[in-house]
Design a protein around this motif. Structure first.
Motif, PDB file in Angstrom:
ATOM      1  N   GLU A  27       0.847  -1.203   0.000  1.00 43.14           N
ATOM      2  CA  GLU A  27       0.000   0.000   0.000  1.00 43.14           C
ATOM      3  C   GLU A  27       0.880   1.249   0.000  1.00 43.14           C
ATOM      4  O   GLU A  27       2.019   1.191   0.469  1.00 43.14           O
ATOM      5  CB  GLU A  27      -0.888   0.017   1.266  1.00 43.14           C
ATOM      6  CG  GLU A  27      -1.864  -1.127   1.377  1.00 43.14           C
ATOM      7  CD  GLU A  27      -2.937  -1.110   0.292  1.00 43.14           C
ATOM      8  OE1 GLU A  27      -3.329  -0.003  -0.133  1.00 43.14           O
ATOM      9  OE2 GLU A  27      -3.372  -2.200  -0.126  1.00 43.14           O
ATOM     10  N   PRO A  28       0.350   2.366  -0.519  1.00 48.02           N
ATOM     11  CA  PRO A  28       1.147   3.591  -0.512  1.00 48.02           C
ATOM     12  C   PRO A  28       1.607   3.937   0.905  1.00 48.02           C
ATOM     13  O   PRO A  28       0.818   3.875   1.847  1.00 48.02           O
ATOM     14  CB  PRO A  28       0.166   4.661  -1.028  1.00 48.02           C
ATOM     15  CG  PRO A  28      -0.901   3.914  -1.732  1.00 48.02           C
ATOM     16  CD  PRO A  28      -0.981   2.565  -1.103  1.00 48.02           C
ATOM     17  N   GLY A  29       2.882   4.237   1.038  1.00 49.58           N
ATOM     18  CA  GLY A  29       3.430   4.660   2.328  1.00 49.58           C
ATOM     19  C   GLY A  29       3.871   3.521   3.231  1.00 49.58           C
ATOM     20  O   GLY A  29       4.467   3.758   4.277  1.00 49.58           O
ATOM     21  N   GLU A  30       3.603   2.284   2.831  1.00 48.97           N
ATOM     22  CA  GLU A  30       3.989   1.154   3.685  1.00 48.97           C
ATOM     23  C   GLU A  30       5.489   0.881   3.620  1.00 48.97           C
ATOM     24  O   GLU A  30       6.145   1.190   2.624  1.00 48.97           O
ATOM     25  CB  GLU A  30       3.274  -0.114   3.209  1.00 48.97           C
ATOM     26  CG  GLU A  30       2.058  -0.477   4.025  1.00 48.97           C
ATOM     27  CD  GLU A  30       1.599  -1.906   3.727  1.00 48.97           C
ATOM     28  OE1 GLU A  30       1.339  -2.631   4.688  1.00 48.97           O
ATOM     29  OE2 GLU A  30       1.497  -2.269   2.547  1.00 48.97           O
ATOM     30  N   ARG A 171       8.686   6.954  -6.038  1.00 52.26           N
ATOM     31  CA  ARG A 171       7.554   6.740  -5.129  1.00 52.26           C
ATOM     32  C   ARG A 171       7.757   5.410  -4.413  1.00 52.26           C
ATOM     33  O   ARG A 171       7.327   5.230  -3.299  1.00 52.26           O
ATOM     34  CB  ARG A 171       6.232   6.658  -5.916  1.00 52.26           C
ATOM     35  CG  ARG A 171       5.752   7.984  -6.412  1.00 52.26           C
ATOM     36  CD  ARG A 171       4.482   7.801  -7.208  1.00 52.26           C
ATOM     37  NE  ARG A 171       3.331   7.544  -6.343  1.00 52.26           N
ATOM     38  CZ  ARG A 171       2.138   7.200  -6.818  1.00 52.26           C
ATOM     39  NH1 ARG A 171       1.951   7.061  -8.115  1.00 52.26           N
ATOM     40  NH2 ARG A 171       1.132   7.001  -5.993  1.00 52.26           N
ATOM     41  N   ARG A 198      11.738   7.598   4.570  1.00 56.78           N
ATOM     42  CA  ARG A 198      10.408   7.178   4.149  1.00 56.78           C
ATOM     43  C   ARG A 198       9.387   8.268   4.480  1.00 56.78           C
ATOM     44  O   ARG A 198       8.561   8.649   3.663  1.00 56.78           O
ATOM     45  CB  ARG A 198      10.029   5.870   4.857  1.00 56.78           C
ATOM     46  CG  ARG A 198       8.831   5.190   4.277  1.00 56.78           C
ATOM     47  CD  ARG A 198       7.610   5.136   5.144  1.00 56.78           C
ATOM     48  NE  ARG A 198       7.832   4.677   6.474  1.00 56.78           N
ATOM     49  CZ  ARG A 198       7.029   3.845   7.093  1.00 56.78           C
ATOM     50  NH1 ARG A 198       6.022   3.309   6.441  1.00 56.78           N
ATOM     51  NH2 ARG A 198       7.229   3.536   8.339  1.00 56.78           N
ATOM     52  N   ARG A 199       9.484   8.776   5.688  1.00 55.24           N
ATOM     53  CA  ARG A 199       8.580   9.838   6.135  1.00 55.24           C
ATOM     54  C   ARG A 199       8.807  11.125   5.337  1.00 55.24           C
ATOM     55  O   ARG A 199       7.893  11.672   4.736  1.00 55.24           O
ATOM     56  CB  ARG A 199       8.874  10.093   7.616  1.00 55.24           C
ATOM     57  CG  ARG A 199       7.696  10.403   8.475  1.00 55.24           C
ATOM     58  CD  ARG A 199       8.092  10.521   9.941  1.00 55.24           C
ATOM     59  NE  ARG A 199       9.436  11.025  10.180  1.00 55.24           N
ATOM     60  CZ  ARG A 199      10.388  10.353  10.834  1.00 55.24           C
ATOM     61  NH1 ARG A 199      10.149   9.147  11.309  1.00 55.24           N
ATOM     62  NH2 ARG A 199      11.582  10.872  11.033  1.00 55.24           N
ATOM     63  N   ASP A 202       8.030  10.810   1.582  1.00 52.27           N
ATOM     64  CA  ASP A 202       6.722  10.276   1.246  1.00 52.27           C
ATOM     65  C   ASP A 202       6.829   9.008   0.402  1.00 52.27           C
ATOM     66  O   ASP A 202       6.197   8.874  -0.648  1.00 52.27           O
ATOM     67  CB  ASP A 202       5.983  11.364   0.444  1.00 52.27           C
ATOM     68  CG  ASP A 202       4.511  11.340   0.752  1.00 52.27           C
ATOM     69  OD1 ASP A 202       4.127  10.521   1.601  1.00 52.27           O
ATOM     70  OD2 ASP A 202       3.767  12.117   0.133  1.00 52.27           O
ATOM     71  N   THR A 204       7.166   4.732  -0.427  1.00 51.15           N
ATOM     72  CA  THR A 204       6.747   3.372  -0.135  1.00 51.15           C
ATOM     73  C   THR A 204       8.016   2.529  -0.268  1.00 51.15           C
ATOM     74  O   THR A 204       8.774   2.719  -1.218  1.00 51.15           O
ATOM     75  CB  THR A 204       5.691   2.926  -1.163  1.00 51.15           C
ATOM     76  OG1 THR A 204       4.628   3.869  -1.124  1.00 51.15           O
ATOM     77  CG2 THR A 204       5.180   1.531  -0.882  1.00 51.15           C
TER      78      THR A 204
END
Ligand SMILES: Nc1ncnc2c1ncn2[C@@H]1O[C@H](COP(=O)(O)OP(=O)(O)OP(=O)(O)O)[C@@H](O)[C@H]1O
Length: 255
Positions: A27-30, A171, A198-199, A202, A204
């Motif tokens: 998932e996005p951001g995982e 991304r 990652r934070r 932004d 994944t």
């Protein structure tokens, strides 16, 4: 919708099914881990995701688009960047130039702009130089910017590899054993760095790693491969007590 989805993906090398019917979604951001014994097929998964290999079965979807068989440079432009298990820097270039060269992938000026030295060329060159310095600062490499990559200590070379991947403005970041060869203190610092970038960027992240303190420390979910087949998926706590994973990979002492 997952940013990345692999559905029944497989690849065969002669008689060997290096990856077999793999279902995996991020998932996005995982921040997701991919673990398993040597030869399980982990790096092959990265090679499938970056266009080095084309799957012989199944579908890979990234950002809603089927990407089976796309070329590595196309996938890099779409935002999939990776680091390698065996470091692949330009050893005879400086730290700064290693990052600046990576920025060229997203450059907008045409060959004609650079031959004619049009203003757009200079504007882009100075923007890339500025962004490279900013990135080196973010990864605590600024003090080393004029050193040749080959002269950096090993832990910093791994950090520079991550900087180069970030210069592609991805991304999805694929990290192949970033803690390999590091001492426990370097591994801990690396863990903090991965969580922070990652934070900040932004991102994944899909992470291959043998160092279980890194994997269990930062991953939200983990996929476990063995002989090309997915044998488990779950949170670090679930994976740590999964009998199949303990038998195939972690051993009794890790449970
Ligand atoms: N180009 C290739 N041609 C033939 N066999 C290959 C090729 N690439 C990988 N393999 C085989 O596929 C299997 C999976 O290899 P892979 O490198 O993906 O494993 P891995 O899980 O990344 O292992 P490690 O933890 O040792 O890096 C191995 O048996 C390997 O020999």
């Amino acid at each position: 919708m997952p940013l990345l989805q692999m559905e029944k993906v497989g690849i065969r090398f002669g008689g060997l099914k290096a990856v077999d019917g793999l279902d995996l979604a991020v998932e996005p951001g995982e921040l997701v881990g991919l673990i398993g014994p040597n030869g399980a097929g982990k790096t092959t998964v990265f090679n499938l995701l970056t266009g080095v290999y084309t799957p012989t079965e199944g579908t890979i979807t990234y950002a809603g688009r089927r990407i089976n068989g796309l070329k590595p440079h196309v996938l890099a432009r779409l935002g999939i960047a990776r680091t390698f298990q065996n470091i692949r820097l330009f050893p005879s270039l400086t730290v700064f130039d290693n990052v600046r060269v990576a920025y060229q992938v997203n450059t907008r000026h045409t060959p004609l702009d650079s031959i004619l030295r049009l203003p757009r060329f200079f504007a882009e060159e100075s923007r890339m130089a500025e962004e490279s310095l900013e990135l080196l600062g973010r990864l605590d490499l600024l003090a080393h910017k004029d050193e040749l990559a080959r002269n950096l200590p090993y832990g910093l070379q791994r950090r520079l590899e991550i900087a180069r991947a970030l210069a592609l403005k991805p991304r999805l970041l694929l990290l192949d054993e970033p803690a390999a060869g590091m001492n426990p203190q370097e591994s801990r610092q690396l863990m903090e760095l991965i969580a922070a970038v990652r934070r900040d960027f932004d991102l994944t992240v899909l992470l291959i790693e043998h160092d279980m303190s890194v994997v269990m420390g930062i991953c939200e979910r983990i996929y476990v491969l063995d002989h090309g087949v997915l044998i488990a998926t779950g949170t670090p706590a679930e994976i740590r007590r999964n009998p199949r994973v303990i038998e195939a990979y972690l051993g009794e002492e890790a449970s």
